[in-house]
Design a protein around this motif. Structure first.
Motif, PDB file in Angstrom:
ATOM      1  N   ILE A 121       0.858  -1.185   0.000  1.00 53.72           N
ATOM      2  CA  ILE A 121       0.000   0.000   0.000  1.00 53.72           C
ATOM      3  C   ILE A 121       0.896   1.237   0.000  1.00 53.72           C
ATOM      4  O   ILE A 121       1.782   1.380   0.845  1.00 53.72           O
ATOM      5  N   PHE A 122       0.667   2.121  -0.969  1.00 56.39           N
ATOM      6  CA  PHE A 122       1.373   3.393  -1.038  1.00 56.39           C
ATOM      7  C   PHE A 122       0.443   4.451  -0.435  1.00 56.39           C
ATOM      8  O   PHE A 122      -0.485   4.911  -1.107  1.00 56.39           O
ATOM      9  N   PRO A 123       0.653   4.799   0.830  1.00 62.47           N
ATOM     10  CA  PRO A 123      -0.349   5.583   1.562  1.00 62.47           C
ATOM     11  C   PRO A 123      -0.379   7.053   1.170  1.00 62.47           C
ATOM     12  O   PRO A 123       0.617   7.618   0.711  1.00 62.47           O
ATOM     13  N   GLY A 124      -1.559   7.647   1.345  1.00 62.09           N
ATOM     14  CA  GLY A 124      -1.690   9.079   1.137  1.00 62.09           C
ATOM     15  C   GLY A 124      -2.483   9.426  -0.102  1.00 62.09           C
ATOM     16  O   GLY A 124      -2.801   8.573  -0.928  1.00 62.09           O
ATOM     17  N   GLU A 125      -2.803  10.706  -0.208  1.00 58.33           N
ATOM     18  CA  GLU A 125      -3.604  11.198  -1.312  1.00 58.33           C
ATOM     19  C   GLU A 125      -2.744  11.450  -2.545  1.00 58.33           C
ATOM     20  O   GLU A 125      -1.566  11.774  -2.449  1.00 58.33           O
ATOM     21  N   VAL A 126      -3.366  11.304  -3.711  1.00 56.56           N
ATOM     22  CA  VAL A 126      -2.690  11.523  -4.985  1.00 56.56           C
ATOM     23  C   VAL A 126      -3.550  12.457  -5.828  1.00 56.56           C
ATOM     24  O   VAL A 126      -4.698  12.141  -6.129  1.00 56.56           O
ATOM     25  N   GLY A 127      -3.008  13.616  -6.190  1.00 55.99           N
ATOM     26  CA  GLY A 127      -3.703  14.487  -7.133  1.00 55.99           C
ATOM     27  C   GLY A 127      -3.475  13.953  -8.536  1.00 55.99           C
ATOM     28  O   GLY A 127      -2.361  13.994  -9.052  1.00 55.99           O
ATOM     29  N   THR A 128      -4.526  13.398  -9.139  1.00 53.38           N
ATOM     30  CA  THR A 128      -4.353  12.685 -10.413  1.00 53.38           C
ATOM     31  C   THR A 128      -4.530  13.569 -11.649  1.00 53.38           C
ATOM     32  O   THR A 128      -4.337  13.098 -12.764  1.00 53.38           O
ATOM     33  N   GLU A 129      -4.838  14.858 -11.470  1.00 53.72           N
ATOM     34  CA  GLU A 129      -5.200  15.665 -12.636  1.00 53.72           C
ATOM     35  C   GLU A 129      -4.002  16.043 -13.497  1.00 53.72           C
ATOM     36  O   GLU A 129      -4.158  16.299 -14.692  1.00 53.72           O
ATOM     37  N   ASP A 130      -2.780  16.102 -12.964  1.00 58.05           N
ATOM     38  CA  ASP A 130      -1.635  16.564 -13.761  1.00 58.05           C
ATOM     39  C   ASP A 130      -0.560  15.484 -13.896  1.00 58.05           C
ATOM     40  O   ASP A 130       0.612  15.790 -14.078  1.00 58.05           O
ATOM     41  N   ILE A 131      -0.946  14.226 -13.839  1.00 54.12           N
ATOM     42  CA  ILE A 131       0.024  13.131 -13.916  1.00 54.12           C
ATOM     43  C   ILE A 131       0.357  12.816 -15.370  1.00 54.12           C
ATOM     44  O   ILE A 131      -0.538  12.629 -16.199  1.00 54.12           O
ATOM     45  N   SER A 132       1.655  12.781 -15.685  1.00 52.18           N
ATOM     46  CA  SER A 132       2.072  12.396 -17.034  1.00 52.18           C
ATOM     47  C   SER A 132       2.453  10.922 -17.099  1.00 52.18           C
ATOM     48  O   SER A 132       2.328  10.296 -18.150  1.00 52.18           O
ATOM     49  N   ARG A 133       2.928  10.378 -15.984  1.00 48.68           N
ATOM     50  CA  ARG A 133       3.312   8.967 -15.953  1.00 48.68           C
ATOM     51  C   ARG A 133       3.416   8.509 -14.504  1.00 48.68           C
ATOM     52  O   ARG A 133       3.864   9.259 -13.642  1.00 48.68           O
TER      53      ARG A 133
END
Length: 320
Positions: free
Chosen positions: A201-213
């Motif tokens: 498990i990679f914990p924490g929030e991820v802002g997915t709107e500006d992910i390139s890879r």
């Protein structure tokens, strides 16, 4: 009566066997950074049995950008079959490095065994050390490991790896997670594939709107190599529920309409052989990311492996 006794023993083995996935990998490092990471095993290969006084050597080149400043650097030693005669014994191994410096104060040892009474129930594991002294450019690290056990315990080294997470003005803006551990997985002795499944498990929030890879990098000694050549011998699942409640027909339709809504599964990942025993798997999992606590499971189906390292590197910004 014989059949009942057999089933009782089989059930007891299944319950207690740590061939099952019972040691989730721990998150040990997580940060936002402009830079990147490097993981390499150099020319490290299988050692064969090391008796007290024996040594094993590997050269592990580490190439970083010229302006890199390492933030988190680790040496990983992957070992197995640690025993004194036919009795399990923890190894006494002493590493010495040239080209970088070890910090014994940060030493971590992760271990696992079959977990039930049988032949060859010996310790396997991963030792991890913080290291310093890496610089931007080409680093040549020479590693020598000596068996310093005071009695007669022996072990084998499957290989070694160096990880370095670094800052760099010329690097990429992103977020990195590093997980460590040792989970012995094997679909055998009554352990089903569902039981022989390790979790990261990679914990924490991820802002997915500006992910390139988003790169998932897994390390598992022995994974990918088996003399039996079993098809679909392992599976890597990203953000995928254990059981699907929908019929398969509807599942396929939803997957076509909304790619990644239910994660994904790949089979026959990892690459290793009899000499180069550190199995690795790298893949882009961008379509399957979730906004929080991304979860990866690795399932054995006759492969046999030690699941030891999980790295998630999310690059941000638009592709040029």
């Amino acid at each position: 009566m014989t059949a009942i006794l057999f089933l009782t023993l089989l059930f007891a083995s299944s319950v207690s066997a740590t061939y099952a996935g019972d040691r989730p990998l721990e998150n040990v490092f997580h940060t936002d950074v402009t830079g990147g990471y490097v993981y390499t095993t150099g020319d490290s290969v299988y050692s064969g049995t090391l008796a007290p006084g024996d040594t094993w050597t590997a050269e592990i080149p580490v190439t970083l950008p010229d302006d890199a400043a390492p933030l988190y650097s680790r040496l990983y030693l992957y070992w197995a079959w640690s025993k004194d005669g036919q009795k399990a014994a923890y190894p006494a191994l002493t590493p010495v490095m040239e080209g970088a410096a070890l910090s014994n104060e940060s030493f971590s040892r992760y271990t696992d065994t079959k977990g039930f009474v049988s032949r060859n129930d010996f310790f396997s594991g991963m030792d991890a050390y913080n290291i310093s002294g890496l610089t931007g450019g080409d680093n040549t690290v020479t590693l020598t490991v000596t068996n310093t056990h005071p009695k007669n315990a022996t072990f084998v080294i499957q290989g070694a790896g160096i990880l370095s997470v670094y800052e760099s003005e010329t690097g990429t803006e992103g977020t990195v997670w590093v997980n460590e551990g040792c989970d012995m997985l094997y679909n055998s002795y009554g352990v089903t594939p569902e039981m022989a499944t390790g979790t990261i498990i990679f914990p924490g929030e991820v802002g997915t709107e500006d992910i390139s890879r988003a790169t998932l990098h897994l390390v598992a000694p022995s994974a990918g190599y088996t003399s039996a050549n079993t098809p679909q011998k392992n599976a890597i699942r990203v953000n995928r529920p254990t059981e699907n409640s929908l019929p398969e027909f509807f599942e396929r339709i939803l997957s076509m309409l909304f790619p990644g809504y239910n994660g994904w599964e790949w089979t026959d990942g990892f690459s290793s052989d009899e000499v180069h025993q550190i199995g690795e798997d790298l893949r882009d999992i961008s379509p399957y990311l979730r906004t929080e606590d991304n979860t990866v499971t690795v399932r054995d189906n006759g492969d046999y492996m030690l699941l030891t390292n999980g790295i998630l590197w999310i690059e941000r910004g638009t592709d040029e």
